[in-house]
Design an enzyme around this catalytic site. Sequence first.
Site, PDB file in Angstrom:
ATOM      1  N   CYS A  77     -52.537   5.053  41.937  1.00 23.52           N
ATOM      2  CA  CYS A  77     -51.765   5.149  43.146  1.00 23.52           C
ATOM      3  C   CYS A  77     -52.248   5.713  44.458  1.00 23.52           C
ATOM      4  O   CYS A  77     -52.738   7.002  44.514  1.00 23.52           O
ATOM      5  CB  CYS A  77     -50.414   5.698  42.854  1.00 23.52           C
ATOM      6  SG  CYS A  77     -49.277   5.928  43.738  1.00 23.52           S
ATOM      7  N   CYS A  83     -46.600  12.309  46.680  1.00 18.25           N
ATOM      8  CA  CYS A  83     -45.465  11.961  46.188  1.00 18.25           C
ATOM      9  C   CYS A  83     -45.050  12.928  44.878  1.00 18.25           C
ATOM     10  O   CYS A  83     -46.251  13.101  44.311  1.00 18.25           O
ATOM     11  CB  CYS A  83     -45.459  10.669  45.756  1.00 18.25           C
ATOM     12  SG  CYS A  83     -43.975  10.197  44.712  1.00 18.25           S
ATOM     13  N   CYS A  86     -44.945  10.821  40.024  1.00 19.93           N
ATOM     14  CA  CYS A  86     -45.343  11.056  38.919  1.00 19.93           C
ATOM     15  C   CYS A  86     -46.217  12.140  38.848  1.00 19.93           C
ATOM     16  O   CYS A  86     -46.559  12.812  40.185  1.00 19.93           O
ATOM     17  CB  CYS A  86     -46.626   9.654  38.934  1.00 19.93           C
ATOM     18  SG  CYS A  86     -45.670   8.182  38.896  1.00 19.93           S
ATOM     19  N   CYS A 164     -44.444   1.381  45.027  1.00 19.19           N
ATOM     20  CA  CYS A 164     -44.938   2.285  44.222  1.00 19.19           C
ATOM     21  C   CYS A 164     -44.880   1.386  42.673  1.00 19.19           C
ATOM     22  O   CYS A 164     -44.209   0.621  42.161  1.00 19.19           O
ATOM     23  CB  CYS A 164     -43.324   2.928  43.802  1.00 19.19           C
ATOM     24  SG  CYS A 164     -43.037   3.777  42.162  1.00 19.19           S
ATOM     25  N   GLN A 288     -30.566   2.651  31.504  1.00 17.45           N
ATOM     26  CA  GLN A 288     -32.057   3.126  31.204  1.00 17.45           C
ATOM     27  C   GLN A 288     -32.809   2.389  32.395  1.00 17.45           C
ATOM     28  O   GLN A 288     -32.714   1.258  32.343  1.00 17.45           O
ATOM     29  CB  GLN A 288     -32.387   2.784  29.889  1.00 17.45           C
ATOM     30  CG  GLN A 288     -31.609   3.664  28.706  1.00 17.45           C
ATOM     31  CD  GLN A 288     -32.054   4.972  28.772  1.00 17.45           C
ATOM     32  OE1 GLN A 288     -32.756   5.606  29.604  1.00 17.45           O
ATOM     33  NE2 GLN A 288     -31.463   6.047  27.873  1.00 17.45           N
ATOM     34  N   TYR A 317     -21.318  10.108  25.198  1.00 20.58           N
ATOM     35  CA  TYR A 317     -22.384  10.108  26.313  1.00 20.58           C
ATOM     36  C   TYR A 317     -22.862   8.754  26.431  1.00 20.58           C
ATOM     37  O   TYR A 317     -24.117   8.449  26.390  1.00 20.58           O
ATOM     38  CB  TYR A 317     -23.569  10.966  26.530  1.00 20.58           C
ATOM     39  CG  TYR A 317     -23.264  12.499  26.166  1.00 20.58           C
ATOM     40  CD1 TYR A 317     -22.924  13.216  27.319  1.00 20.58           C
ATOM     41  CD2 TYR A 317     -23.172  12.935  24.753  1.00 20.58           C
ATOM     42  CE1 TYR A 317     -22.498  14.446  27.028  1.00 20.58           C
ATOM     43  CE2 TYR A 317     -22.940  14.335  24.461  1.00 20.58           C
ATOM     44  CZ  TYR A 317     -22.782  15.180  25.644  1.00 20.58           C
ATOM     45  OH  TYR A 317     -22.514  16.454  25.521  1.00 20.58           O
ATOM     46  N   GLU A 338     -17.354   8.432  27.552  1.00 20.90           N
ATOM     47  CA  GLU A 338     -18.213   8.728  28.894  1.00 20.90           C
ATOM     48  C   GLU A 338     -17.581   9.199  29.783  1.00 20.90           C
ATOM     49  O   GLU A 338     -16.320   9.019  30.009  1.00 20.90           O
ATOM     50  CB  GLU A 338     -18.938   7.335  29.027  1.00 20.90           C
ATOM     51  CG  GLU A 338     -19.356   7.073  30.374  1.00 20.90           C
ATOM     52  CD  GLU A 338     -20.261   7.919  30.810  1.00 20.90           C
ATOM     53  OE1 GLU A 338     -21.454   8.068  30.064  1.00 20.90           O
ATOM     54  OE2 GLU A 338     -20.476   8.456  31.921  1.00 20.90           O
ATOM     55  N   ASP A 386     -26.108  11.144  23.119  1.00 16.82           N
ATOM     56  CA  ASP A 386     -27.428  10.970  24.041  1.00 16.82           C
ATOM     57  C   ASP A 386     -27.001  11.455  25.441  1.00 16.82           C
ATOM     58  O   ASP A 386     -26.691  10.913  26.423  1.00 16.82           O
ATOM     59  CB  ASP A 386     -27.320   9.420  24.373  1.00 16.82           C
ATOM     60  CG  ASP A 386     -28.699   8.914  25.253  1.00 16.82           C
ATOM     61  OD1 ASP A 386     -29.279   9.857  25.412  1.00 16.82           O
ATOM     62  OD2 ASP A 386     -28.673   7.864  25.601  1.00 16.82           O
ATOM     63  N   CYS A 413     -33.435  13.206  26.230  1.00 17.53           N
ATOM     64  CA  CYS A 413     -34.464  13.208  27.681  1.00 17.53           C
ATOM     65  C   CYS A 413     -34.847  14.497  27.920  1.00 17.53           C
ATOM     66  O   CYS A 413     -35.427  14.662  28.877  1.00 17.53           O
ATOM     67  CB  CYS A 413     -33.520  12.531  28.712  1.00 17.53           C
ATOM     68  SG  CYS A 413     -32.386  13.463  29.318  1.00 17.53           S
TER      69      CYS A 413
HETATM   70  N1  SAH Z   1     -26.163   6.298  26.284  1.00 15.35           N
HETATM   71  C1  SAH Z   1     -26.139   5.868  27.476  1.00 15.35           C
HETATM   72  C2  SAH Z   1     -26.216   6.908  28.594  1.00 15.35           C
HETATM   73  C3  SAH Z   1     -26.987   7.891  28.296  1.00 15.35           C
HETATM   74  S1  SAH Z   1     -27.117   8.932  29.841  1.00 15.35           S
HETATM   75  C4  SAH Z   1     -27.660   4.723  27.675  1.00 15.35           C
HETATM   76  O1  SAH Z   1     -28.404   4.770  26.863  1.00 15.35           O
HETATM   77  O2  SAH Z   1     -27.614   4.145  28.448  1.00 15.35           O
HETATM   78  C5  SAH Z   1     -26.107  10.207  29.601  1.00 15.35           C
HETATM   79  C6  SAH Z   1     -24.621   9.611  29.922  1.00 15.35           C
HETATM   80  O3  SAH Z   1     -23.851  10.878  29.844  1.00 15.35           O
HETATM   81  C7  SAH Z   1     -24.342   9.284  31.638  1.00 15.35           C
HETATM   82  O4  SAH Z   1     -23.903   8.000  31.534  1.00 15.35           O
HETATM   83  C8  SAH Z   1     -23.410  10.515  31.903  1.00 15.35           C
HETATM   84  O5  SAH Z   1     -22.649  10.120  33.018  1.00 15.35           O
HETATM   85  C9  SAH Z   1     -22.764  11.066  30.969  1.00 15.35           C
HETATM   86  N2  SAH Z   1     -21.949  12.352  30.826  1.00 15.35           N
HETATM   87  C10 SAH Z   1     -22.589  13.328  31.392  1.00 15.35           C
HETATM   88  N3  SAH Z   1     -21.795  14.352  31.079  1.00 15.35           N
HETATM   89  C11 SAH Z   1     -20.986  14.029  30.090  1.00 15.35           C
HETATM   90  C12 SAH Z   1     -20.094  14.566  29.433  1.00 15.35           C
HETATM   91  N4  SAH Z   1     -19.862  15.884  29.384  1.00 15.35           N
HETATM   92  N5  SAH Z   1     -19.223  13.907  28.336  1.00 15.35           N
HETATM   93  C13 SAH Z   1     -19.356  12.798  28.366  1.00 15.35           C
HETATM   94  N6  SAH Z   1     -20.370  11.738  29.223  1.00 15.35           N
HETATM   95  C14 SAH Z   1     -20.965  12.406  29.885  1.00 15.35           C
END
Ligand code: SAH
Length: 456
Positions: A77, A83, A86, A164, A288, A317, A338, A386, A413
């Site tokens: 890059c 930047c 990365c 990018c 994602q 989540y 969510e 998640d 993550c």
């Molecule tokens: N499982 C989904 C999103 C994962 S990212 C996927 O794979 O696409 C994490 C998500 O948690 C985000 O959408 C964010 O808005 C949400 N989030 C953050 N804090 C939270 C909470 N305290 N309770 C519920 N959701 C939450």
Amino acid sequence: MKKEVPVSKNDTVEVVFEDLTHDGAGVAKVEGYPLFVPNALPGERGMVKVVKVNKGYGFGRLMELYEKSPDRVEPPCYIYRVCGGCQLQHLSYEGQLRAKEKQVREVLARIGKLEDVKVHPVLGMKEPWVYRNKSSVPVGQKDGKLIAGFFQKRSHDIIDMEKCIIQHEENDRTIQVVKDICQKYGVQPYDEVKHKGVLRHIVVRHGKQTGEVMVVLVTRTADLPHKNKIVEEITSKVDHIKSIIQNVNSKRTNAIMGDETKVLWGNEVIYDYIGSIRFAISARSFYQVNPDQTCVLYEKALEYADLSGNETVIDAYCGIGTISLFLAQKAKKVYGVEIVPEAIEDARKNAELNGMDNVEFEVGSAEEVIPNWYKQGITADVLVVDPPRKGCDEALLETILKMKPKKVVYVSCNPATLARDLRILEDGGYKTLEVQPVDMFPQTTHVECVAKLHLV
Ligand code: SAH
């Protein structure tokens, strides 16, 4: 008397690098004192200038490299050095995958005391470039011209960017076109210091399977001068444009988007597929950024959930219901929760779009909604979490330990908070059977993991 810190600022020292930090810097030890040095790789030998000295560790700058790692490659890059996006382009892709696996293993052992847990080799990409489906670029001004690109490393100075290479090419093109149009109509770039001006960010989303494009103009002001002309030009110049959105963010904040979203043209959402499931994605919803690897990640989550068709599953989540719908293909019933209301609207739309009627979604925080469900008698055989980088809220972990789902699938993550939360679950009666890292973000230091836990 023994000197506490063996180096002083501005010293130059010859070192051998032993390790890589979680943010991609090389680690060398001078008489046991760790120095963190960007752009250095394990096994390399070089001359370092000490730039900062703290009590327990310091920072250095690599001045000269005497011995190179066999894993070192030329970063392709043109803006890699300036930047902050990365951090690992100077490390071969195989080297990146090995480093990520090692990092997960070490963090699980150090923070989670999970020395013996099975960590699989990272599932990487065949072609670890042009993978991102979303681009968010800050807008600024240079020599009277509107620029948009990226924040220079460790600063908020904006550098103009044309390309990018981890970004889908269509997003690069769209950003250039929108930038030129905004410049032509004299849209004032946002000035972070004075909190003046109009256009803060240009955000572009691209549906990899459908080709659909969304443009979001994030403004400080509710008013966007020459709105109609700008919209007309975007629709005529951007191929496959399906949605133009204005998001108003009037606050002094690093958060990109504000609470108010208006459709300027077209749909409120764009559509994309992961596997065979179709998803509606709106401007503020989490989706994602690496669609190919998302499929790999969700398949793994589904495999770990090991559903027979009779289970009740909770997806905490859940975002726009992506994992929920993957699970719903094989479960009796799925509940998703969510915190972002638009994401839940999308999730409900998505269930309908795919003709799935065994899913229910609720807006709220996982740590409040799931305990309420539990009080109402809703429990799960399998619970999937998640969470964002900060991991699960303690109240949620406590509820899991009371609810006792037979299986927990933890998608994470951030290995550090994963390790912390796995330890809490292990102490409460769960066993972590295996952990699969998936490379969702090649060329960066980010690592995604799926962990499989059973109640023992
Ligand atoms: N499982 C989904 C999103 C994962 S990212 C996927 O794979 O696409 C994490 C998500 O948690 C985000 O959408 C964010 O808005 C949400 N989030 C953050 N804090 C939270 C909470 N305290 N309770 C519920 N959701 C939450």
